[in-house]
Design an enzyme around this catalytic site. Structure first.
Site, short mmCIF file in Angstrom:
data_model
loop_
_atom_site.label_atom_id
_atom_site.label_comp_id
_atom_site.label_asym_id
_atom_site.label_seq_id
_atom_site.Cartn_x
_atom_site.Cartn_y
_atom_site.Cartn_z
CG ASP A 84 -0.25 0.02 2.53
OD1 ASP A 84 -0.05 1.12 3.10
OD2 ASP A 84 0.12 -1.06 3.02
CG ASP A 173 -6.20 4.07 7.00
OD1 ASP A 173 -6.30 3.63 8.16
OD2 ASP A 173 -5.14 4.57 6.55
CD GLU A 175 -4.05 4.27 10.43
OE1 GLU A 175 -3.06 4.11 11.18
OE2 GLU A 175 -4.00 4.09 9.18
#
Length: 282
Positions: A84, A173, A175
């Site tokens: 990634d 994503d 986080e």
């Protein structure tokens, strides 16, 4: 009058110089800017938009030592290597990555509703052009704007999906917050609602259930280890070690696992290349 014109010209020139040397980030007004935390700055995040998947694991605050980032799991025929990338990596040598066995890749497309990756075209199209199965991801900033607006922004700036067998569904994503409190100021139930709203909007727009990228610690801390998504959304777990460890949220298995950032963010897909293609096809 001459003095006013001269002053105005000087101001315009100064503004032009500022624009010329500004980095390739989306415009954010001063009262919307948030200063990255010390840990985020250590990970190379110097302004809003610089965040990337696994940024916390690049620092000691993320409990990732140099020894751990060198740790590699055992590679088998039933696991498929991927990477990634974000603007953090700049232009990627995709031919070299293909030669190293990488067969799939995710590229950061957006963050919040204020940033698009200036390297997105080189990274997203470059991986596709060498034969990889590619996808895009969105770095969520729940403290900045609504889940619906962020999902819309992502789809409008590279996060869409097509059933061509080489495009993976967009990834959320979610986080550690690089700009403030760990959970972005949300309660556990509030965070679950935000995530659910984003995922529902993404599915409405694309027809796909988005994978969720997170860590066991963050998910437990900020969602109360919610089990609301383990039957619908593939898990992409981040853990820099020789095993993925305990999985969060009742997921019975991981679909993707980010296991190191050395020398680039490497991941394993929990299946051979036919399973990667199956996720792409939907």
């Amino acid at each position: 009058m001459k003095k006013s014109v001269s002053t105005a010209c000087a101001t315009i020139a100064a503004l032009a110089l500022t624009v010329a040397v500004a980095p390739a980030h989306a415009t954010t007004t001063d009262n919307q800017r948030e200063r990255p935390t010390k840990a985020a700055q250590q990970a190379g995040i110097h302004q809003m938009g610089d965040a990337y998947a696994g940024w916390r694991s690049h620092t000691d605050a993320g409990r990732a030592s140099a020894a751990l980032t060198r740790t590699s799991p055992t590679l088998t025929a039933t696991k498929t290597l991927g990477i990634d990338v974000s603007a953090y990596q700049g232009n990627v040598n995709w031919s070299s990555q293909w030669g190293a066995g990488v067969r799939w890749a995710y590229t950061k497309a957006t963050e919040g509703t204020y940033y698009t990756n200036a390297y997105f075209a080189q990274q997203y199209n470059g991986s596709y052009n060498v034969g990889m199965i590619r996808g895009a991801y969105h770095f969520a900033n729940p403290g900045y704007s609504s889940a619906t607006s962020q999902a819309d922004y992502f789809v409008s700036h590279g996060g869409g999906w097509s059933r061509d067998g080489k495009t993976l569904p967009g990834m959320l994503d979610i986080e550690y917050n690089p700009y403030g409190s760990t959970c972005y100021g949300y309660s556990k139930s509030g965070m679950v609602t935000w995530i659910k709203t984003w995922l529902n909007e993404y599915k409405r727009l694309t027809g796909r259930d988005a994978p969720i990228y997170t860590t066991t610690d963050w998910w437990s801390t900020c969602t109360g280890n919610s089990t609301a998504f383990n039957q619908t959304n593939p898990l992409w777990i981040a853990r820099y070690a020789s095993s993925p460890g305990t999985l969060p949220g009742g997921w019975p298995y991981y679909t993707m696992w980010q296991y190191t950032s050395s020398p680039i963010d490497k991941n394993l897909f929990n299946g051979d290349i036919t399973r990667v293609r199956a996720l792409a096809y939907g």
